[in-house]
Each structure stands twice: as structure tokens, then as C-alpha cells.
Design an enzyme around this catalytic site. Structure first.
Site, PDB file in Angstrom:
ATOM      1  N   TYR A  10       0.662  -0.841  -0.305  1.00  0.00           N
ATOM      2  CA  TYR A  10       0.323   0.569   0.087  1.00  0.00           C
ATOM      3  C   TYR A  10       1.034   1.065   0.180  1.00  0.00           C
ATOM      4  O   TYR A  10       0.523   2.154  -0.789  1.00  0.00           O
ATOM      5  CB  TYR A  10      -0.539  -0.257   1.185  1.00  0.00           C
ATOM      6  CG  TYR A  10      -1.863   1.130   1.324  1.00  0.00           C
ATOM      7  CD1 TYR A  10      -3.171   1.096   0.770  1.00  0.00           C
ATOM      8  CD2 TYR A  10      -1.594   1.856   2.823  1.00  0.00           C
ATOM      9  CE1 TYR A  10      -3.753   2.461   1.045  1.00  0.00           C
ATOM     10  CE2 TYR A  10      -2.137   3.122   2.307  1.00  0.00           C
ATOM     11  CZ  TYR A  10      -3.179   3.028   2.125  1.00  0.00           C
ATOM     12  OH  TYR A  10      -4.619   4.490   1.786  1.00  0.00           O
ATOM     13  N   TYR A  44       6.233  11.899 -15.798  1.00  0.00           N
ATOM     14  CA  TYR A  44       5.241  12.649 -16.197  1.00  0.00           C
ATOM     15  C   TYR A  44       5.813  13.878 -16.563  1.00  0.00           C
ATOM     16  O   TYR A  44       5.983  14.372 -17.726  1.00  0.00           O
ATOM     17  CB  TYR A  44       3.641  11.974 -16.269  1.00  0.00           C
ATOM     18  CG  TYR A  44       3.796  10.596 -17.034  1.00  0.00           C
ATOM     19  CD1 TYR A  44       3.865   9.727 -16.315  1.00  0.00           C
ATOM     20  CD2 TYR A  44       2.978  10.832 -18.415  1.00  0.00           C
ATOM     21  CE1 TYR A  44       3.098   8.403 -17.196  1.00  0.00           C
ATOM     22  CE2 TYR A  44       2.443   9.349 -19.189  1.00  0.00           C
ATOM     23  CZ  TYR A  44       2.676   8.634 -17.817  1.00  0.00           C
ATOM     24  OH  TYR A  44       2.554   7.129 -18.698  1.00  0.00           O
ATOM     25  N   THR A  96      -9.783  10.960   5.956  1.00  0.00           N
ATOM     26  CA  THR A  96     -10.877  12.234   5.439  1.00  0.00           C
ATOM     27  C   THR A  96     -12.739  12.027   6.031  1.00  0.00           C
ATOM     28  O   THR A  96     -12.286  11.144   5.644  1.00  0.00           O
ATOM     29  CB  THR A  96     -11.150  13.021   4.380  1.00  0.00           C
ATOM     30  OG1 THR A  96      -9.699  13.365   3.998  1.00  0.00           O
ATOM     31  CG2 THR A  96     -11.482  14.277   3.659  1.00  0.00           C
TER      32      THR A  96
END
Ligand code: UDP
Length: 173
Positions: free
Chosen positions: A3, A17, A33
Site C-alpha cells: 500500500y 511524466y 478525511t
């Protein structure tokens, strides 16, 4: 730690990128959250405790409840994301609320907010459950001028109202 590594490699890919393909990027590290519209069945601590307390079922604290989390109300997080998008900061930045609670304190706060008489029970701690999670948001504060403004009590009250509405709708069906 697939993870953790998965997230880290995603950040590295974004930067690659940006460098090689000139893609405009932002990298938000989003911490826990919560708020209205959160899936009541997702098994996270906020939804579990509220669901349980609303129907006076036992509140399931995993482990001994001394592990900590810090919860950011959804509108604060969205404000942080919008500030980040509108900035030109292209490196990882933590967004979350640094107010830290252990899970036993959190269970008690949920129970008190709802006025529930749920008992608190202790269940097995999942493997690899982090002992502590608390964002250092100094960078977000410095670069974006951002900090969360909704405290847990207020955010929890709004969230509970929404869960109560969902529960009432289910009962009316
Ligand atoms: N947790 C708990 N009871 C529950 C669900 C979760 O005590 O019914 C604990 C969980 O073990 C963890 C914390 O609450 O220590 C936050 O869990 P969650 O899955 O919401 O977030 P994460 O672990 O991804 O930060």
C-alpha cells in the site's frame, strides 16, 4: 508494504511524466478525511462508530484503542486541494488535520455527540494497523496558506446529521 509503496511509486511516476512529457502535475498526500456522503458501509472508523452509536449497538474499537488518527473534514480538504491546484507547487504536500485522537477517545466523542448508550467493545487489531497517523502540514500552510478550520466536534455533528437522515430514509422504506 504494498500500500505504502504503491502510493510512493505513483508519486515517482507523476514526476517522471512531468519531466519527460511536460505534464502539469500536483501531488496531494491526503490523510484521513470524513464528512457527509461518506459510504456508510465502507468499514472505516468514522462510519462504523457513527452507525453503531446511532442504533445503540456496541462500538467496535480495534486493539486497545491507543492508536491515533487525525480526521480532516471534507470541506477543509477540498479547500486544500483547490488551493494546491491553483498554486504552482509540484512536489508532494500533506493535506489533513493534525488534531490527533486515539480511537478510544474518538469512540467516546462519537457516543457523546450522538447521546448514545452504546457500550465500547474491544476487537482484534487488523495486521499492519499503523500506531499513529498525523500529518505535518507546515508545508501546506507555508506554500498554500492553508490550514483546516473545522474542528472534530463540529465536523462530527454535521456528519452525524447526514447519517441520521440516511438511517431515517431506510426505516421509512
Ligand atoms: N478502527 C476501529 N474500529 C472500527 C474501524 C476502525 O477501532 O470499527 C480503527 C482502525 O484499526 C484504525 C483506525 O480505527 O486504527 C482508523 O481506521 P480507518 O480504516 O478508518 O483508517 P486507516 O486505518 O486507513 O487510517
Amino acid at each position: 508494504a504494498c500500500y505504502d509503496e504503491g502510493k510512493r511509486v505513483a508519486e515517482a511516476l507523476f514526476i517522471a511524466y512531468e519531466n519527460f512529457n511536460n505534464v502539469d502535475i500536483r501531488i496531494a498526500r491526503i490523510f484521513n478525511t470524513y464528512g457527509p456522503y461518506m459510504d456508510p458501509q465502507d468499514g472505516r472508523v468514522v462510519s462504523n462508530f457513527i452507525n453503531q452509536a446511532l442504533v445503540n449497538q456496541p462500538i467496535t474499537v480495534y486493539g486497545d484503542g491507543t492508536q491515533t488518527r487525525s480526521f480532516c473534514y471534507v470541506s477543509d480538504l477540498v479547500d486544500g486541494l483547490i488551493s494546491l491546484i491553483n498554486s504552482d507547487y509540484k512536489r508532494p504536500i500533506n493535506l489533513g488535520n493534525p488534531d490527533e485522537y486515539n480511537m478510544l477517545q474518538f469512540a467516546e466523542l462519537v457516543r457523546e455527540t450522538i447521546g448514545s448508550n452504546s457500550e465500547i467493545i474491544f476487537c482484534e487489531l487488523p495486521i499492519d494497523d499503523p500506531k499513529r497517523r498525523c500529518p505535518d502540514i507546515r508545508l501546506a500552510n507555508e506554500i498554500l496558506g492553508w490550514a483546516p478550520s473545522i474542528d472534530l466536534k463540529e465536523g462530527l455533528e454535521n456528519t452525524v446529521k447526514w447519517y441520521q437522515k440516511i438511517l431515517d430514509l431506510a426505516v421509512d422504506k
